[in-house]
Design an enzyme around this catalytic site. Structure first.
Site, short mmCIF file in Angstrom:
data_model
loop_
_atom_site.label_atom_id
_atom_site.label_comp_id
_atom_site.label_asym_id
_atom_site.label_seq_id
_atom_site.Cartn_x
_atom_site.Cartn_y
_atom_site.Cartn_z
N ARG A 133 0.62 -1.01 0.19
CA ARG A 133 0.25 0.58 -0.32
C ARG A 133 1.40 1.11 -0.07
NH1 ARG A 133 -2.91 0.01 5.22
NH2 ARG A 133 -1.45 2.38 5.61
N GLU A 152 4.31 7.17 2.49
CA GLU A 152 5.18 5.85 3.08
C GLU A 152 4.65 5.16 1.96
OE1 GLU A 152 4.57 4.78 6.74
OE2 GLU A 152 2.37 4.76 6.74
N ASN A 154 4.31 0.69 2.60
CA ASN A 154 3.65 -0.23 3.48
C ASN A 154 3.66 -1.34 2.22
OD1 ASN A 154 2.44 1.58 5.75
ND2 ASN A 154 1.85 2.37 3.98
N SER A 159 -3.35 -3.05 6.25
CA SER A 159 -4.49 -3.18 6.46
C SER A 159 -5.23 -2.46 5.90
CB SER A 159 -4.44 -3.38 7.54
OG SER A 159 -4.32 -2.55 8.35
N LYS A 327 11.79 2.87 6.48
CA LYS A 327 12.00 4.41 6.31
C LYS A 327 12.98 5.26 5.38
CE LYS A 327 7.97 5.24 7.20
NZ LYS A 327 7.43 3.58 8.00
N LYS A 406 10.90 10.38 11.26
CA LYS A 406 10.56 8.50 11.69
C LYS A 406 11.35 7.66 11.94
CE LYS A 406 7.02 9.82 7.98
NZ LYS A 406 6.33 9.40 6.32
N GLU A 410 6.29 0.62 12.08
CA GLU A 410 5.06 0.33 11.37
C GLU A 410 4.24 0.62 12.58
OE1 GLU A 410 4.97 1.43 8.04
OE2 GLU A 410 6.46 0.62 8.12
N GLY A 411 2.22 1.02 12.13
CA GLY A 411 1.47 0.75 12.75
C GLY A 411 0.77 1.79 12.97
N ARG A 512 -8.00 7.33 4.93
CA ARG A 512 -8.46 7.48 5.97
C ARG A 512 -8.44 9.55 6.16
NH1 ARG A 512 -2.88 4.67 8.08
NH2 ARG A 512 -2.47 5.36 5.96
#
Length: 538
Positions: A133, A152, A154, A159, A327, A406, A410-411, A512
């Site tokens: 993603r 970024e 992924n 998800s 990153k 950064k 992740e998350g 989002r």
């Protein structure tokens, strides 16, 4: 600039219209699996209650041309990261424990060392599966026309694809039911782009299963304990079984510690399950856990992670593909001449076009331990170096209000923003600077808003009025929306180049939305709500 006036969004509704929209949206969400498990410690193993996922009542406006550009770029990004993941020397240099980020980051170090040991003993599965993603924000800075900038890329646990498809359908339902009370001429079916993310992602998993070559094998979902976002995973499971006849089993790392084994020279991954008298074979491992140190807190967890990596099952992602999503890799690719090296096998005009399009989406980035910085916009004037400090750190300190720092995580919830940067840099040990990058902040359109609905927890905690239990909480706030484009690639080395074997560029998307007061953007981490897209001209 775009001809669409973002400051006039969202359209206005009366209180009774909003009440009706909330009622229709939340009941639709619950009826169609756009849901979470509630945060109730006493929830039994077989769930008995759910709550709707955090959602926006209206889709977020995105210029049509920029949305199509993001979709078109996905195939290029799939190819690029497949090449990165199969370039051992590059990953050793950038992410390794001997000269790269692994020197400064314990989690990265353990991943890399485990992968190095497996390479030395012999890799038995040359194929990698990526469910990717690429995340973007609209950008208004630098005095140019409205553009698209990458947040970024992924490579692990990408998800919310299935729930994104569900919220897109919810917005179409609300339009069909209410016509959104004729509140905006942009809200019409032809401006709602299709979203078939479930089938798109499942096709990638199914291709890996097919390449493994054992039709009776299962796909293993490695999940976090006490996972609330289970329906986002279950929709993939249902599609795999119903459309492809492939069965799925879900296990945590600790559950796998006592139920897995490697069989024979090929290291076939076998899993014992209570319902089967003989172990089942695993074709593909889909990691929805393992992207953060909290997922691997003990030696037992690490042993399981590396056992899975050693196996003949196709990993999604493999350790090198997980490392490729770091990153530091993103920052290194932005340096002059680096991304070009990965496209040397392409025809020159194709490589030049792909490189130019990628670079258009990147904000200026640099490492905190860097002594040479990229070409920066005029909003980043030169500063005098602090004695004994890398130039990258000095620049980050002096230009903190325009930056995000950064780490290799992740998350959500891991970054450091703007005014918090100077104090963070004061406390950051010099030996850990290598593990962080600085990135210029993307500047989204100002003044845009939305109606965000979250469910109030029904746990009945202290201070909660009983009448508020499970009642949707609606706010209308100024917002920022982040677009994610999904794609997949099944690939392996081809004479060392890492050329993609099979891939699918755009297989769906995620939107989002969060309030402007929130810097972070994760839905599961509690910062954002799930949204969809309305295409606008301009």
């Amino acid at each position: 600039m775009s001809s669409f006036d973002f400051s006039q969004w969202p359209p206005k509704f009366t209180d009774i219209q909003l009440t009706n929209l909330v009622q229709h949206a939340t009941t639709y969400a619950l009826a169609h699996g756009l849901a979470y498990l509630p945060a109730i410690p006493s929830q039994p193993p077989a769930p008995s209650s759910v709550t709707h996922a955090p959602i926006s009542l209206l889709p977020a406006p995105v210029p049509r041309a920029l949305f199509r550009k993001a979709q078109r770029l996905q195939s290029i990004y799939n190819d690029l990261y497949a090449r990165v993941a199969t370039d051992d020397d590059f990953l050793d240099q950038v992410m390794g424990a001997e000269v790269g980020v692994g020197q400064a980051d314990e989690f990265v170090r353990r991943l890399w060392k485990g992968w190095k040991e497996i390479r030395e003993e012999g890799i038995v599965q040359p194929l990698h599966l990526g469910l990717f993603r690429s995340d973007y924000l609209l950008h208004t800075g630098d005095g140019h026309a409205l553009g698209l900038k990458q947040v970024e890329f992924n490579t692990i646990s990408s998800s919310f694809g299935p729930l994104s498809e569900k919220v897109s359908a919810m917005h179409r339902y609300l339009y069909a039911l209410t016509n959104y009370y004729h509140g905006s001429p942009h809200l019409k079916p032809e401006n709602f782009p299709p979203n078939d993310t479930i089938s798109g992602l499942v096709n990638g998993l199914a291709e890996a299963h097919k390449a493994y070559g054992v039709p009776s094998a299962y796909i293993l979902f490695v999940v976090q304990p006490d996972e609330r976002n289970v329906f986002d995973q279950r929709w993939l499971e249902y599609e795999l079984l119903e459309k492809h006849g492939i069965r799925v089993v879900h296990r945590t790392f600790l559950e796998l510690a006592t139920t897995t084994s490697l069989s024979g020279p090929s290291r076939t991954l076998l899993l014992t399950v209570p319902s089967n008298s003989i172990p089942i074979e695993i074709s593909t491992i889909y990691f929805r856990a393992g992207y953060a140190p909290t997922d691997l807190p003990t030696e037992t967890h690490w042993t399981v992670r590396l056992t899975l990596e050693r196996s003949h099952a196709i990993k999604c992602p493999s350790i090198p593909l997980q490392l490729a999503g770091g990153k530091k890799v993103q920052e290194t690719l932005s340096q002059p001449g680096v991304v070009e090296r990965f496209f040397t096998t392409l025809e020159s005009s194709v490589a030049a076009s792909a490189t130019a399009e990628l670079r258009e989406t990147w904000m200026p980035m640099w490492a905190l331990d860097a002594e040479n910085l990229p070409t920066l916009p005029t909003s980043f004037p030169d500063v005098e170096r602090n004695p004994g400090e890398p130039l990258g750190t000095t620049f980050a300190r002096r230009h903190a209000e325009n930056l995000v720092l950064k780490p290799q995580r992740e998350g959500g919830g891991n970054n450091v923003y703007k005014g918090n940067i100077p104090a963070f840099l004061e406390a950051l040990p010099a030996e850990e600077r290598m593990a962080w990058i600085a990135m210029a902040l993307i500047v989204p359109p100002a003044g845009i808003g939305s109606y965000l609905a979250r469910a109030v927890s029904g746990a009945g905690g202290a201070g909660q009025n009983k009448e508020d239990e499970e009642r949707p909480k609606l706010v209308c706030v100024e917002t920022i929306s982040e677009l994610g484009i999904f794609g997949w690639a099944l690939f392996g080395k081809d004479e060392g180049t890492g050329v993609v074997r099979k891939e699918r560029g755009d297989v769906g998307w995620l939107m989002r939305t969060k309030g402007v007061e929130s810097d972070e953007g994760g839905v599961a981490a509690g910062f954002s709500v799930l949204d969809s897209v309305v295409l606008v001209d301009g």
